[in-house]
Each structure stands twice: as C-alpha cells, then as structure tokens.
Motif scaffolding. Structure first.
Motif, PDB file in Angstrom:
ATOM      1  N   LEU A 136       0.643  -1.236  -0.146  1.00 43.02           N
ATOM      2  CA  LEU A 136      -0.152  -0.189   0.004  1.00 43.02           C
ATOM      3  C   LEU A 136       0.873   1.192   0.041  1.00 43.02           C
ATOM      4  O   LEU A 136       0.490   2.581   0.234  1.00 43.02           O
ATOM      5  CB  LEU A 136      -0.712   0.069   1.093  1.00 43.02           C
ATOM      6  N   GLN A 137       1.918   0.997  -0.412  1.00 43.63           N
ATOM      7  CA  GLN A 137       3.060   2.297  -0.591  1.00 43.63           C
ATOM      8  C   GLN A 137       2.739   3.045  -1.835  1.00 43.63           C
ATOM      9  O   GLN A 137       3.807   3.076  -2.682  1.00 43.63           O
ATOM     10  CB  GLN A 137       4.329   1.699  -0.191  1.00 43.63           C
ATOM     11  N   GLY A 138       1.617   3.675  -1.761  1.00 43.45           N
ATOM     12  CA  GLY A 138       1.519   4.405  -3.252  1.00 43.45           C
ATOM     13  C   GLY A 138       1.371   3.536  -4.319  1.00 43.45           C
ATOM     14  O   GLY A 138       1.739   3.895  -5.598  1.00 43.45           O
ATOM     15  N   LYS A 139       0.987   2.298  -4.497  1.00 44.89           N
ATOM     16  CA  LYS A 139       0.908   1.267  -5.455  1.00 44.89           C
ATOM     17  C   LYS A 139      -0.718   1.011  -5.315  1.00 44.89           C
ATOM     18  O   LYS A 139      -1.433   1.074  -4.756  1.00 44.89           O
ATOM     19  CB  LYS A 139       1.910   0.152  -5.209  1.00 44.89           C
ATOM     20  N   HIS A 140      -0.906  -0.016  -6.573  1.00 41.91           N
ATOM     21  CA  HIS A 140      -2.032  -0.754  -7.003  1.00 41.91           C
ATOM     22  C   HIS A 140      -3.432   0.121  -6.865  1.00 41.91           C
ATOM     23  O   HIS A 140      -4.384  -0.136  -6.369  1.00 41.91           O
ATOM     24  CB  HIS A 140      -2.307  -1.817  -5.844  1.00 41.91           C
ATOM     25  N   PHE A 141      -3.461   1.334  -7.330  1.00 41.86           N
ATOM     26  CA  PHE A 141      -4.534   2.232  -7.276  1.00 41.86           C
ATOM     27  C   PHE A 141      -5.587   1.492  -8.664  1.00 41.86           C
ATOM     28  O   PHE A 141      -4.882   1.080  -9.574  1.00 41.86           O
ATOM     29  CB  PHE A 141      -4.231   3.795  -7.746  1.00 41.86           C
ATOM     30  N   HIS A 194      -8.672  -0.630  -0.116  1.00 38.22           N
ATOM     31  CA  HIS A 194      -8.056   0.612   0.619  1.00 38.22           C
ATOM     32  C   HIS A 194      -8.819   1.833   0.088  1.00 38.22           C
ATOM     33  O   HIS A 194      -8.184   2.732  -0.944  1.00 38.22           O
ATOM     34  CB  HIS A 194      -6.448   0.673   0.713  1.00 38.22           C
ATOM     35  N   LEU A 195      -9.884   2.293   0.494  1.00 39.95           N
ATOM     36  CA  LEU A 195     -10.797   3.386  -0.140  1.00 39.95           C
ATOM     37  C   LEU A 195     -10.140   4.685   0.424  1.00 39.95           C
ATOM     38  O   LEU A 195     -10.146   5.294   1.704  1.00 39.95           O
ATOM     39  CB  LEU A 195     -12.170   3.255   0.245  1.00 39.95           C
ATOM     40  N   GLY A 196      -9.658   5.571  -0.366  1.00 34.85           N
ATOM     41  CA  GLY A 196      -8.883   6.887   0.040  1.00 34.85           C
ATOM     42  C   GLY A 196      -9.807   7.911   0.087  1.00 34.85           C
ATOM     43  O   GLY A 196     -10.989   7.876  -0.262  1.00 34.85           O
ATOM     44  N   PRO A 197      -9.364   8.917   0.670  1.00 30.82           N
ATOM     45  CA  PRO A 197     -10.175  10.150   0.998  1.00 30.82           C
ATOM     46  C   PRO A 197     -10.539  10.739  -0.571  1.00 30.82           C
ATOM     47  O   PRO A 197      -9.804  10.725  -1.424  1.00 30.82           O
ATOM     48  CB  PRO A 197      -9.232  11.244   1.507  1.00 30.82           C
ATOM     49  N   GLY A 198     -11.893  10.949  -0.627  1.00 37.57           N
ATOM     50  CA  GLY A 198     -12.391  11.574  -1.861  1.00 37.57           C
ATOM     51  C   GLY A 198     -12.802  10.426  -2.829  1.00 37.57           C
ATOM     52  O   GLY A 198     -13.298  10.722  -3.849  1.00 37.57           O
ATOM     53  N   GLY A 199     -12.656   8.991  -2.510  1.00 43.10           N
ATOM     54  CA  GLY A 199     -13.023   8.121  -3.029  1.00 43.10           C
ATOM     55  C   GLY A 199     -14.547   8.001  -3.453  1.00 43.10           C
ATOM     56  O   GLY A 199     -15.283   7.978  -2.410  1.00 43.10           O
ATOM     57  N   LYS A 200     -15.004   7.763  -4.618  1.00 47.56           N
ATOM     58  CA  LYS A 200     -16.412   7.937  -4.978  1.00 47.56           C
ATOM     59  C   LYS A 200     -17.232   6.585  -4.928  1.00 47.56           C
ATOM     60  O   LYS A 200     -16.373   5.494  -4.770  1.00 47.56           O
ATOM     61  CB  LYS A 200     -16.567   8.373  -6.537  1.00 47.56           C
ATOM     62  N   ARG A 201     -18.299   6.658  -4.604  1.00 47.18           N
ATOM     63  CA  ARG A 201     -19.038   5.258  -4.447  1.00 47.18           C
ATOM     64  C   ARG A 201     -19.002   4.631  -5.883  1.00 47.18           C
ATOM     65  O   ARG A 201     -19.237   5.268  -6.967  1.00 47.18           O
ATOM     66  CB  ARG A 201     -20.587   5.824  -3.938  1.00 47.18           C
ATOM     67  N   GLN A 202     -19.177   3.404  -5.589  1.00 49.26           N
ATOM     68  CA  GLN A 202     -19.415   2.515  -6.710  1.00 49.26           C
ATOM     69  C   GLN A 202     -20.861   2.506  -7.499  1.00 49.26           C
ATOM     70  O   GLN A 202     -21.498   2.894  -6.729  1.00 49.26           O
ATOM     71  CB  GLN A 202     -19.066   0.996  -6.724  1.00 49.26           C
ATOM     72  N   GLN A 219      -6.956   1.918  -3.496  1.00 50.57           N
ATOM     73  CA  GLN A 219      -6.043   0.933  -3.769  1.00 50.57           C
ATOM     74  C   GLN A 219      -6.660  -0.536  -3.603  1.00 50.57           C
ATOM     75  O   GLN A 219      -7.307  -0.891  -2.665  1.00 50.57           O
ATOM     76  CB  GLN A 219      -4.416   1.158  -2.758  1.00 50.57           C
ATOM     77  N   ARG A 220      -6.114  -1.376  -4.620  1.00 47.88           N
ATOM     78  CA  ARG A 220      -6.948  -2.903  -4.336  1.00 47.88           C
ATOM     79  C   ARG A 220      -5.537  -3.717  -4.660  1.00 47.88           C
ATOM     80  O   ARG A 220      -4.457  -3.625  -5.480  1.00 47.88           O
ATOM     81  CB  ARG A 220      -7.598  -3.052  -5.529  1.00 47.88           C
TER      82      ARG A 220
END
Length: 279
Positions: free
Chosen positions: A44-49, A102-110, A60-61
């Motif tokens: 989860l270090q800035g990867k897999h968005f 890993h749903l980040g801030p501002g992540g939109k709903r599916q 991140q998935r």
C-alpha cells in the motif's frame, strides 16, 4: 477462540436467508488486525490504485492475498465464515477472490452490482457465490461503508436506482465482518473523510463454478505448499466428486505435496478409484 452458541449460528443463517446478509461484530482481536495490516503495508505504499471507475481511481486494491502472507490464509478459512458457507454452498466450495480494498479520501461510491453476476444465469436464482467484507478500520457512514440492499437477493430482473432509498450502509467497528450472498445488490460507499478506509473481501463460489481469480496461478505452488490443507482446498487443490478438478488423472494436491496420497489415504483412495474407472 470462543465457540459460537448454536442459537447465534441459527440467527446468522436466518439473517442471510431473509435479508441476504449478516453483520457479525468484533470477530477479530487487535493482534489479528495488526498482523493483517502489517502484511498489507508493503503493498500500500503508493501502489495498486484502481484502473477504472469501478475499481476506484483513489482506491488501492491488492489482489491474490494468499500469495502475500500466511495471515490471509487464516482469514479466508476463518471458522466463523466457513460455518455459514457450509449451509449455503455445496461441499468442496472454492475461494473465488481475495483482495484488500483501501478506499482513499475522496473515493467515489461504486455503481450497484452483485458479486456473482459473472455467472450468466437468469435471476431469481440461488446464489452461486458468497462474499465477505472484513473491516480493518471502523466502517462509518462517512468513510465509505459498504452499502447493501436487504432482500435484493430475491430480485429477478429488477435493478436498483443510483439513489435507491432501500440501500443500507453497513456501519460496523473494526474487526467486524459482513457476510452476504452473491446475489445481493451492493456497492462500496463514498469516502468523504480525510482518512482511508481499509477492508478485506474474500469471496467464495460453488465447487463447479469458475473462480473470479485463478487461484492456482495467482498463488505460486511453493507458497501454496506451505499453507494449511483447508486453504489449499479452497484455492483449488481439491476434487469435487466424482472427478472435477483432477490433474493428469490424479488428485491436484499431488502438485504441491508428492506424498499427499500417503497423508490422506481415504480421500486419495476415493479419488483414485473414481479416476481409474473405465470410461
């Protein structure tokens, strides 16, 4: 590990039958959650968005979790989950997917979807798969808690509207678990906070159905060989009688354990007898 009282199990089964899902709070302890977070941290270090709107561009998935750390093998075979799957899926069911979200801030709903929608069999129908969502952070109405529509597992061709008033946000404390049928309409919520929300979602399918994630390729054989036998079976190193899943006419467990036929003589003998029958 504490044993669940039979009446609690029945209540969970009733909720799954009637509503299509059940929430079980505080299943994991702090130490178990720390172990899972530590195992996920390098990934989860800035990867897999996410690569598209459905995956989420601010999400991140991490896929193929059983290849990442033994802790995830323990999670996908957790007895509180398997005891429920045993009632809804046929014996020898499989792990279909295992990923962290890993749903980040501002992540939109599916968009609303149902997890066993890849099986093009008309609804209404029994679920071909079952899903779980483990909360490693508190799931709240603001940070993107999963949204489910109770009773939607019984729907036929009906589809929910984007703002369907029947949707219920699954608010639950960290360490909790939501189990739901693969025919339940649901979506990941929107994260309007300034902190990410972490969940892990192992998904399962009938033993005769194709897995969403090809587990025997996703998890290298040298890693699978070190996992508990129950996890190996979930990955696909198992036979669905009479002979579905064999490799070169033999039980697939031999690929990761050459002495398998000696370790489990009863199962190996049964599989061998079936495979040796004239056809």
């Amino acid at each position: 590990m504490a044993t669940t009282a039979p009446e609690t199990l029945q209540a969970e089964l009733d909720a799954l039958t009637n509503d299509g899902f059940v929430v079980i709070e505080r299943v994991l302890g702090a130490g178990e959650m720390d172990r899972l977070r530590t195992a996920l941290e390098p990934h989860l270090q800035g990867k897999h968005f996410g690569r598209n709107k459905f995956e989420g561009f601010k999400t991140q998935r991490v896929y193929a979790l059983c290849a990442k750390d033994p802790a995830f093998g323990d999670l996908v075979s957790h007895p509180r989950v398997l005891r429920l799957l045993d009632h809804f899926l046929e014996p020898n069911y499989l792990l279909s997917a295992a990923l962290a979200i890993h749903l980040g801030p501002g992540g939109k709903r599916q968009e609303f979807h149902y997890d066993d929608g890849s099986y093009r069999i008309p609804r209404p129908r029994p679920a071909i798969g079952m899903s779980t969502m483990w909360a490693l952070d508190d799931f709240t109405g603001e940070n993107g808690a999963t949204e489910l529509i109770p009773g939607s597992h019984r729907w036929g061709a009906e589809r929910p509207a984007p703002d369907d008033p029947r949707a219920r946000k699954i608010v639950m404390p960290a360490g909790s678990l939501c189990v739901f049928l693969g025919t339940v309409w649901h979506r990941g919520g929107e994260n309007t906070t300034d902190r990410p929300r972490l969940g892990i979602t192992p998904q399962y399918c009938q033993p005769w159905a194709r897995q969403l994630e090809n587990m025997t390729l996703a998890v290298p054989q040298e890693i699978a060989a070190r996992l508990p036998r129950r996890v190996q079976e979930l990955l696909g190193y198992s036979i669905h009688p009479p002979l579905m899943g064999y490799v070169n006419g033999m039980h697939p467990a031999r690929l990761i354990d050459p002495d398998y036929h000696k370790r489990d003589r009863v199962e190996a003998r049964r599989a061998t007898e079936i495979l040796d029958r004239p056809r």
